[in-house]
Design a protein around this motif. Sequence first.
Motif, PDB file in Angstrom:
ATOM      1  N   GLU A  65      75.258  10.104 -62.940  1.00 28.13           N
ATOM      2  CA  GLU A  65      76.854  11.277 -62.802  1.00 28.13           C
ATOM      3  C   GLU A  65      77.589  10.961 -64.326  1.00 28.13           C
ATOM      4  N   SER A 104      73.785  19.118 -72.276  1.00 25.47           N
ATOM      5  CA  SER A 104      75.312  18.243 -72.141  1.00 25.47           C
ATOM      6  C   SER A 104      74.764  16.858 -72.199  1.00 25.47           C
ATOM      7  N   CYS A 105      73.281  16.718 -71.648  1.00 27.44           N
ATOM      8  CA  CYS A 105      72.978  15.201 -71.950  1.00 27.44           C
ATOM      9  C   CYS A 105      72.701  14.554 -74.038  1.00 27.44           C
ATOM     10  N   SER A 138      77.142  25.374 -70.465  1.00 29.45           N
ATOM     11  CA  SER A 138      75.621  25.278 -71.130  1.00 29.45           C
ATOM     12  C   SER A 138      74.361  25.519 -69.971  1.00 29.45           C
ATOM     13  N   HIS A 139      73.287  24.836 -69.752  1.00 30.96           N
ATOM     14  CA  HIS A 139      72.287  23.735 -69.753  1.00 30.96           C
ATOM     15  C   HIS A 139      72.425  22.450 -69.797  1.00 30.96           C
ATOM     16  N   THR A 140      71.732  21.940 -68.367  1.00 30.38           N
ATOM     17  CA  THR A 140      72.335  20.333 -68.000  1.00 30.38           C
ATOM     18  C   THR A 140      71.657  19.658 -69.451  1.00 30.38           C
ATOM     19  N   HIS A 141      70.123  20.373 -70.110  1.00 29.37           N
ATOM     20  CA  HIS A 141      69.773  19.029 -71.379  1.00 29.37           C
ATOM     21  C   HIS A 141      70.535  19.301 -72.361  1.00 29.37           C
ATOM     22  N   SER A 194      71.947   9.823 -67.032  1.00 31.62           N
ATOM     23  CA  SER A 194      71.630  11.273 -66.853  1.00 31.62           C
ATOM     24  C   SER A 194      71.590  11.429 -65.291  1.00 31.62           C
ATOM     25  N   ASP A 195      71.013  10.203 -64.534  1.00 34.05           N
ATOM     26  CA  ASP A 195      71.172  10.008 -63.141  1.00 34.05           C
ATOM     27  C   ASP A 195      72.357   9.234 -62.322  1.00 34.05           C
ATOM     28  N   GLU A 207      75.832  14.513 -75.158  1.00 34.27           N
ATOM     29  CA  GLU A 207      76.726  13.392 -74.620  1.00 34.27           C
ATOM     30  C   GLU A 207      76.141  12.050 -75.494  1.00 34.27           C
ATOM     31  N   TYR A 221      78.264  17.071 -67.514  1.00 31.55           N
ATOM     32  CA  TYR A 221      77.324  18.588 -67.248  1.00 31.55           C
ATOM     33  C   TYR A 221      78.821  19.891 -67.418  1.00 31.55           C
ATOM     34  N   ASP A 222      78.425  20.254 -68.716  1.00 24.93           N
ATOM     35  CA  ASP A 222      79.381  21.673 -69.014  1.00 24.93           C
ATOM     36  C   ASP A 222      78.561  22.526 -68.503  1.00 24.93           C
TER      37      ASP A 222
END
Length: 211
Positions: free
Chosen positions: A39, A52-53, A47-50, A36-37, A56, A43-44
Amino acid sequence: MAELRVFVSSTCYDLSLLRSQLRLFIKNMGYEPIMSDYEDVLYDPRSHTHTSCIDEVKNCDVLILIIGSRFGGKATAEALSRVDFNILSTESSSVESLKDKDNLSVTQLEVLKAIEESIPVYTFIDKRVWNDHANKSSDIIDKILFPAIEKQETAKYIFEFINFVRLRTKGNNIFPFEKEQDLEEILRKQWSGYFQRLLHEERFMAESPKK
């Protein structure tokens, strides 16, 4: 030819150097690190970044979990909705960490998603944290000072999740480590050994009808 996609799940701030070294190792193995760090996660913007993770993780082949001194950020409700806790409740004999979903971190949720999707998980725990976990007492855990845990109020949730992973019905490998080189050595042996076993099993299946 498609590359093996390896998701690295851990807190980032305290493990940034280890993560960068592990990233180089994964690339040198010919695989694609998903971190995640760096890129690597899509990151849709809807949605929230959480979330997206978590999404993925489903697109990866292997997940490496690294547990250090930090708990990390708590997962959002949207991210929590991406995980099937009914399935996970049968995956371990210790499910205390699943009962209070509001105290699950996004890192922990990534791992839970991998388990739900039957993605192999390789778990590495800082040896200091592992030793603290071994010396804990559930009755007075809130009164004990754990030197390896950065925020003492999170020790309970870190240790409960370690129990969930440690007592899984399968895939419950735990590798305490002191330095990044420990991860490299263990992963190289584990992946090589697993590939060899798959080749042997495939050969045995091919030869069986002939006998």
